[in-house]
Design an enzyme around this catalytic site. Structure first.
Site, PDB file in Angstrom:
ATOM      1  N   HIS A  55      -9.857   1.498   0.018  1.00  0.00           N
ATOM      2  CA  HIS A  55      -9.711   0.402   0.979  1.00  0.00           C
ATOM      3  C   HIS A  55     -10.759   0.505   2.094  1.00  0.00           C
ATOM      4  O   HIS A  55     -10.465   0.228   3.262  1.00  0.00           O
ATOM      5  CB  HIS A  55      -8.295   0.446   1.548  1.00  0.00           C
ATOM      6  CG  HIS A  55      -7.809  -0.827   2.159  1.00  0.00           C
ATOM      7  ND1 HIS A  55      -8.275  -1.315   3.354  1.00  0.00           N
ATOM      8  CD2 HIS A  55      -6.900  -1.721   1.727  1.00  0.00           C
ATOM      9  CE1 HIS A  55      -7.641  -2.444   3.636  1.00  0.00           C
ATOM     10  NE2 HIS A  55      -6.807  -2.714   2.668  1.00  0.00           N
ATOM     11  N   GLU A  63     -11.390  -4.255  -2.956  1.00  0.00           N
ATOM     12  CA  GLU A  63     -10.385  -3.314  -3.431  1.00  0.00           C
ATOM     13  C   GLU A  63     -10.216  -3.500  -4.930  1.00  0.00           C
ATOM     14  O   GLU A  63      -9.595  -4.455  -5.380  1.00  0.00           O
ATOM     15  CB  GLU A  63      -9.060  -3.571  -2.711  1.00  0.00           C
ATOM     16  CG  GLU A  63      -9.151  -3.465  -1.210  1.00  0.00           C
ATOM     17  CD  GLU A  63      -8.010  -4.208  -0.508  1.00  0.00           C
ATOM     18  OE1 GLU A  63      -6.844  -3.954  -0.837  1.00  0.00           O
ATOM     19  OE2 GLU A  63      -8.294  -5.044   0.359  1.00  0.00           O
ATOM     20  N   HIS A  79       0.796  -1.233   0.000  1.00  0.00           N
ATOM     21  CA  HIS A  79       0.000   0.000   0.000  1.00  0.00           C
ATOM     22  C   HIS A  79       0.831   1.287   0.000  1.00  0.00           C
ATOM     23  O   HIS A  79       0.509   2.244   0.708  1.00  0.00           O
ATOM     24  CB  HIS A  79      -0.947   0.017   1.199  1.00  0.00           C
ATOM     25  CG  HIS A  79      -1.981  -1.076   1.204  1.00  0.00           C
ATOM     26  ND1 HIS A  79      -2.484  -1.637   0.062  1.00  0.00           N
ATOM     27  CD2 HIS A  79      -2.603  -1.721   2.236  1.00  0.00           C
ATOM     28  CE1 HIS A  79      -3.374  -2.570   0.379  1.00  0.00           C
ATOM     29  NE2 HIS A  79      -3.463  -2.647   1.697  1.00  0.00           N
TER      30      HIS A  79
HETATM   31  C1  BGC Z   1      -4.248  -6.627   2.325  1.00  0.00           C
HETATM   32  C2  BGC Z   1      -4.268  -7.315   3.668  1.00  0.00           C
HETATM   33  C3  BGC Z   1      -3.966  -6.289   4.714  1.00  0.00           C
HETATM   34  C4  BGC Z   1      -4.988  -5.180   4.613  1.00  0.00           C
HETATM   35  C5  BGC Z   1      -4.727  -4.056   5.579  1.00  0.00           C
HETATM   36  C6  BGC Z   1      -5.313  -5.600   2.326  1.00  0.00           C
HETATM   37  O1  BGC Z   1      -5.344  -4.951   1.092  1.00  0.00           O
HETATM   38  O2  BGC Z   1      -4.385  -7.522   1.252  1.00  0.00           O
HETATM   39  O3  BGC Z   1      -3.335  -8.358   3.716  1.00  0.00           O
HETATM   40  O4  BGC Z   1      -3.981  -6.842   5.999  1.00  0.00           O
HETATM   41  O5  BGC Z   1      -4.993  -4.643   3.314  1.00  0.00           O
HETATM   42  O6  BGC Z   1      -3.445  -3.628   5.502  1.00  0.00           O
END
Ligand code: BGC
Length: 355
Positions: free
Chosen positions: A184, A320, A109
């Site tokens: 998200h 997402e 991210h």
């Molecule tokens: C990821 C997860 C993660 C979450 C929060 C998601 O997009 O795939 O593995 O725990 O985001 O960070």
């Protein structure tokens, strides 16, 4: 009915010399959507239901202070690269770039200070259909978090009169770079903080998914969902294959995978439907993106949510909409390269209906 129950002063703060606040959008049917320009985060979404108080279906916090401590990416626009890049490394034109590693050996991210932790410029406006919208923009400098190119990003959240949260993205760069943006938001169709999402019915418009290694990095294969717990072509409860020992699911501790959406090109098309019978709330998601990371909130562990609610494991799910994880290291995945002169665009729509 008073549904705007957050104390707005808890959202007024100066961060990095810029003003942060909370913005509320409403539509003609009484839906209300709240967004902060800290991380371009969706904070709440109130769905009016019959004979009861409106239900807030988005997980969030009561204050910017809590958002600043958030490790779960609640409601954020994730970038520059949403999801994972293996070992935090990718190459463009023979040059290797290194990103901050924050998820086991991988980068997740956007790195240390991704788009979720920066202040976006915000300007509310009415669109041509007289719907309330919020434009958020951010200039990510060349080299920020290890990514090349000065990147100008714009995200518009619109609350439509069709009861949709519409998210339009646009970005341009002055040097070859990679880009993968997503929202998200964690949803719970029982209401944020009202138990688990395992009882929701889920349908995904996907015949295949991208299997991963133990660190959630795609192996590069595109695998059919047939005869696997990833088959959501017909409605199944999210919890149907999630049991205490996770034996059935095999991969990881719940859903946290990328599905390959059935589509011919990048038109805006239906991607997923989630329905909760106890509230009658249905969410339909549409996107121009090739993939969706469906995340069943496996690692959630929040005890300071809005209205002092807790958000334990599996109390929210994310859809997402994005390019596939680690695309820069897989030539067979749709490209995430953005060149100068090109315009990155994406549209994702979350549409709500009470049945
Ligand atoms: C990821 C997860 C993660 C979450 C929060 C998601 O997009 O795939 O593995 O725990 O985001 O960070």
């Amino acid at each position: 009915m008073e549904i705007d129950n957050l104390n707005k002063t808890n959202f007024n703060k100066t961060i990095d010399n810029q003003e942060v606040s909370l913005f509320s959008l409403k539509n003609k049917n009484g839906f209300v959507c709240q967004i902060t320009n800290y991380g371009a985060r969706l904070v709440s979404f109130f769905v009016p239901v019959k004979d009861k108080a409106p239900i807030d279906v988005v997980l969030g916090y009561d204050s910017i202070d809590n958002y600043q401590k958030d490790d779960f990416y609640l409601g954020v626009i994730a970038g520059r690269y949403a999801n994972r890049i293996a070992n935090g490394k990718f190459s463009l034109e023979g040059k290797e770039y290194s990103l901050f590693v924050n998820n086991g050996p991988n980068s997740l991210h956007g790195g240390k200070k991704g788009f979720d932790k920066v202040v976006w410029k915000a300007s509310p406006f009415f669109n041509e259909r007289e719907e309330e919208a919020l434009e958020l923009s951010y200039l990510s400098m060349d080299g920020e978090e290890g990514f090349p190119g000065n990147l100008q990003v714009k995200v518009i959240y619109t609350l439509t009169n069709d009861n949709e949260i519409k998210i339009d993205y646009e970005a341009v760069t002055d040097a070859k770079t990679i880009l993968n943006l997503t929202n998200h938001a964690y949803f719970n169709l029982n209401g944020a903080g009202e138990g688990a999402i395992k009882s929701h019915d889920l349908v995904l418009n996907a015949d295949s998914f991208t299997p991963t290694d133990a660190g959630a990095i795609p192996t590069g294969k595109i695998q059919s969902v047939s005869n696997t717990p990833m088959d959501f072509r017909m409605a199944h409860k999210i919890g149907e294959h999630i049991n205490e020992d996770y034996i059935e699911l095999k991969q990881g501790i719940g859903y946290d995978h990328n599905w390959v959406l059935n589509k011919k090109n990048n038109e805006l098309s239906w991607a997923a439907t989630v329905y909760e019978a106890s509230t009658g709330i249905e969410l339909k998601a549409f996107t121009t993106e090739p993939g969706v990371q469906f995340y069943s909130g496996n690692y959630l562990n929040i005890n300071n949510g809005k209205n002092s609610k807790s958000y334990p494991t599996r109390s929210g799910f994310c859809l997402e909409m994005q390019h596939f994880p680690d695309s820069p290291n897989h030539d067979n995945f749709p490209s995430t390269v953005l060149n100068p002169g090109e315009i990155y665009t994406q549209t994702t729509v979350y549409q709500f209906e009470v049945k």
